[in-house]
Design an enzyme around this catalytic site. Structure first.
Site, PDB file in Angstrom:
ATOM      1  N   SER A 210      -5.523  -4.162  -0.395  1.00 35.30           N
ATOM      2  CA  SER A 210      -6.337  -3.009  -0.052  1.00 35.30           C
ATOM      3  C   SER A 210      -5.436  -1.817  -0.123  1.00 35.30           C
ATOM      4  O   SER A 210      -4.302  -1.912  -0.528  1.00 35.30           O
ATOM      5  CB  SER A 210      -6.868  -3.108   1.358  1.00 35.30           C
ATOM      6  OG  SER A 210      -5.772  -3.106   2.228  1.00 35.30           O
ATOM      7  N   CYS A 211      -5.944  -0.694   0.315  1.00 30.26           N
ATOM      8  CA  CYS A 211      -5.110   0.494   0.370  1.00 30.26           C
ATOM      9  C   CYS A 211      -5.077   0.952   1.803  1.00 30.26           C
ATOM     10  O   CYS A 211      -5.910   0.573   2.597  1.00 30.26           O
ATOM     11  CB  CYS A 211      -5.683   1.604  -0.478  1.00 30.26           C
ATOM     12  SG  CYS A 211      -6.717   0.966  -1.755  1.00 30.26           S
ATOM     13  N   VAL A 212      -4.117   1.798   2.123  1.00 29.41           N
ATOM     14  CA  VAL A 212      -4.034   2.300   3.489  1.00 29.41           C
ATOM     15  C   VAL A 212      -5.026   3.430   3.723  1.00 29.41           C
ATOM     16  O   VAL A 212      -5.524   4.001   2.787  1.00 29.41           O
ATOM     17  CB  VAL A 212      -2.621   2.803   3.820  1.00 29.41           C
ATOM     18  CG1 VAL A 212      -1.762   1.639   4.225  1.00 29.41           C
ATOM     19  CG2 VAL A 212      -2.021   3.553   2.669  1.00 29.41           C
TER      20      VAL A 212
END
Lengths: 105, 424
Positions: free
Chosen positions: A103-105
Site C-alpha cells: 500500500s502507500c502511506v
C-alpha cells in the site's frame, strides 16, 4: 521467507507468493506465475507492462502505482484491468518478480 | 543581499519562514514567502466541522498573524519555477529571483481526476471534507440527513492524512448514534487498500474497530467513475456501491505550478531526497510538507519535523558544508475514534506504528495504538498548540524530530509479516 519452487526451480517466496530475490526471476518463471494468476499465456501487451515495472523499479525501487503506469508508462487503466483482471498492479508485480505492493502511506 | 524564497504559506512554509528568520542574518538574507490566499486554515479541524464540533472561527485565521517580522509576504499565484534562471514567475507576470528556493506548495483535492465525480451529485449528494468549503457544505447537508446509505470513500493513494477517512467514519458513527439516526443509516467504508490502513499492526486494530461499530468495509476498490444518475460509484472491475450520501476523498495532487515547471512526478509531487529534503537534481531547491514525494504520511506533524531538519540543512548549504541533518520519516498522528476517545500513532520510514507510551517512555500520558480518552484530549489540545506554538516554530517539549523507540513495544510488529511498503 520460505524455500519454495516454481516449476521445479528453487526460489525464495514470501507468504503471498512473491519472489523475495529478484535475481531468481526469469521469463520462464514469469510465464509460470502468470499461469497461477490466470493470465497465461503472456502476450506482447503483458510484457510491455512487465518491462515498464522492471525499468521503473530500477529507477525508484518501488512498484509503480496505477497513475504512474498511466502517465509515465503510457498504459491506460482499462488495458491493465483487461490484461491482469482483479488487481492488475498486484498481479503484474508478482509476475514481474517484484515485491507485493502493500500500500502507500 | 541574498534571498530565500518560500512557495506556500501553509503549515510547512510558515514554519520554515519563522525558523529561518531566527537563524539568518537580516543584513545578508531576505526571506520572502508567496501564497495566493490571505487565510491560514487549521486543516485537522476540517474533520470536526461536519459534526458541529468546530466552526469557522476554530479553523481560519489570517496568514499574516503567523509570519514574523522580517519576512516579506507576497500575495500571488505561482505560474512557473525556472530552476535554470533561479527565478519564479507569478501569474501577474512578476518575477521573483532566489538564491535558495523552498517548495511548500502542499497538496489539494483533484476531483476532476475521476470520471463523473464533478457531475450533478457533487456538492449535492457527494462531498469532500478536505477543503474548508467542502466541510462547510457537508456540515449543512448532514443537518438534513434522515438515514440511508452513507458511503465514506478514498479514491486513490497517497492522500493527505491517511487516517482522516477512518476518523470521519468513526465520528459519523458516534454522531449518527447521538442523533438517533444510526439504525436508519448503513455506514460503508470504501477503500482502494486491502485493509483499513496502510500499516499492518494498525490496520488490524482499526479493522476490528470498524467491525465492532458495524461499519461495512469494501476493500480493493479502484474507482473508475461516479454515476450521478443512479447515485453509484463504480470500480474499474465493475463493482458498484450505491450511496444516498457520498463522502469522498478525491485523488490528491500537488500544485499545477509544479507540473508546469516540469518539477513533479505523476502526482505533481517534487522528487525529493527523503533524508536531506533537497529536490533531486537541484542543489538550491528544497521541498517539505505535502509537496514532496517522500514515503511517509502527508501530515502536519511530518511538516513540523521536516522543518527542523531542513533548517539545519539550509544552514549547512549556506555555509558550504555537506548537508548534515537526515529526516527519518517521523509522523505522529492522532486518530479520533468517536465517543471522546482516540488513538495515537508514532512511526517513521522504517518503524510502523506499534503500542507503547508517548511522549515519556513508560509513563505517557498518551498511549500509542490504544483507544483512550487522553489521546482524544491530546488531539483537542493540539489545536491550541498548532496556533500558538507550532506555526511560530517554537519547540514543543519532549517531542523530537527523530522517532524515539523508547516506550514502544517492538515485539508486536516483528510478529507481523514485514511486507515492503510501496509508494505510488
Amino acid at each position: 521467507m520460505s524455500e519454495n519452487s516454481i516449476i521445479g526451480i528453487a526460489v525464495d517466496l514470501d507468504e503471498s507468493g512473491y519472489l523475495t530475490n529478484h535475481d531468481q526471476w526469469t521469463p520462464v518463471i514469469a510465464e509460470a506465475l502468470a499461469g497461477e494468476e490466470g493470465v497465461a499465456p503472456l502476450t506482447d501487451e503483458h510484457w510491455k507492462v512487465l518491462k515498464f515495472i522492471a525499468e521503473d523499479y530500477k529507477e525508484r525501487e518501488t512498484v509503480p502505482g496505477m497513475r504512474r503506469m498511466n502517465k509515465v508508462g503510457g498504459i491506460p487503466t482499462k488495458d491493465l484491468y483487461r490484461l491482469f483482471p482483479d488487481g492488475p498492479i498486484k498481479k503484474a508485480a508478482r509476475i514481474a518478480g517484484y515485491p507485493k505492493p502493500a500500500s502507500c502511506v | 543581499m541574498k534571498t530565500v524564497l518560500i512557495l506556500g504559506a501553509g503549515t510547512a512554509g510558515t514554519m520554515m519562514s519563522n525558523h529561518l528568520r531566527r537563524r539568518l542574518d537580516d543584513d545578508e538574507w531576505a526571506i520572502r514567502i508567496v501564497d495566493e490566499r490571505e487565510e491560514h486554515y487549521y486543516q485537522p479541524g476540517f474533520l470536526f466541522m461536519p459534526f458541529g464540533v468546530y466552526d469557522e472561527r476554530d479553523v481560519v485565521r489570517p496568514q499574516r498573524k503567523f509570519i514574523g517580522n522580517g519576512v516579506g509576504r507576497i500575495r500571488g499565484k505561482i505560474e512557473q519555477i525556472d530552476p535554470a534562471e533561479n527565478c519564479v514567475t507569478l501569474a501577474s507576470g512578476e518575477r521573483l529571483d532566489y538564491d535558495i528556493l523552498i517548495v511548500a506548495t502542499g497538496t489539494d483535492i483533484a476531483p476532476d481526476q475521476t470520471e463523473g465525480m464533478l457531475g450533478a451529485d457533487w456538492q449535492n449528494r457527494a462531498f469532500d471534507f478536505y477543503t474548508f468549503e467542502g466541510s462547510r457544505r457537508l456540515a449543512a447537508a448532514l443537518k438534513d440527513w434522515k438515514g440511508g446509505r452513507l458511503v465514506v470513500h478514498i479514491s486513490e493513494m497517497p492522500i493527505k492524512c491517511p487516517v482522516a477517512p477512518l476518523e470521519f467514519t468513526f465520528l459519523a458513527d458516534a454522531w449518527l448514534t447521538r442523533n438517533g439516526l444510526r439504525d436508519k443509516t448503513e455506514l460503508i467504508f470504501v477503500t482502494p487498500l486491502s485493509g483499513a490502513f496502510t500499516k499492518p499492526v494498525a490496520s488490524k486494530i482499526l479493522s476490528h474497530l470498524l467491525e465492532e461499530k458495524n461499519i461495512k468495509v469494501v476493500n480493493d476498490f479502484a474507482i473508475g467513475s461516479v454515476d450521478s444518475d443512479s447515485h453509484k460509484i463504480v470500480s474499474w472491475d465493475n463493482r458498484e456501491v450505491a450511496y444516498d450520501m457520498l463522502v469522498t476523498v478525491p485523488t490528491n495532487m500537488g500544485s499545477a505550478a509544479i507540473d508546469r515547471s516540469g518539477l513533479g512526478d505523476e502526482f505533481n509531487y517534487v522528487p525529493t531526497d527523503k533524508a536531506t529534503l533537497q529536490a533531486k537534481g537541484h542543489e538550491n531547491i528544497f521541498a517539505l510538507g505535502d509537496a514532496t514525494d517522500v514515503p511517509t504520511s502527508k501530515a502536519g506533524s511530518v511538516a513540523h519535523f521536516e522543518a527542523e531538519i531542513l533548517t539545519e540543512n539550509i544552514m549547512d548549504y549556506i555555509a558550504g558544508r555537506e548537508l548534515s541533518a537526515g529526516f527519518d520519516g517521523h509522523a505522529n498522528c492522532f486518530i479520533e475514534s468517536g465517543y471522546g476517545k482516540g488513538f495515537l500513532l508514532d512511526f517513521n520510514y522504517e518503524q510502523e506504528p506499534v503500542t507503547g507510551t508517548f511522549p515519556i517512555p513508560g509513563l505517557g500520558p498518551m498511549q500509542l495504538l490504544r483507544e483512550t480518552r487522553m489521546n482524544h484530549w491530546g488531539k483537542m489540545a493540539f489545536k491550541w498548540v498548532y496556533w500558538n506554538m507550532l506555526l511560530q516554530a517554537r519547540p514543543i517539549p519532549l517531542v523530537k524530530p527523530e522517532l524515539s523507540l523508547a516506550g514502544k513495544n517492538l515485539q508486536a510488529a516483528s510478529r507481523e509479516t514485514a511486507t515492503q511498503p510501496i509508494h505510488n
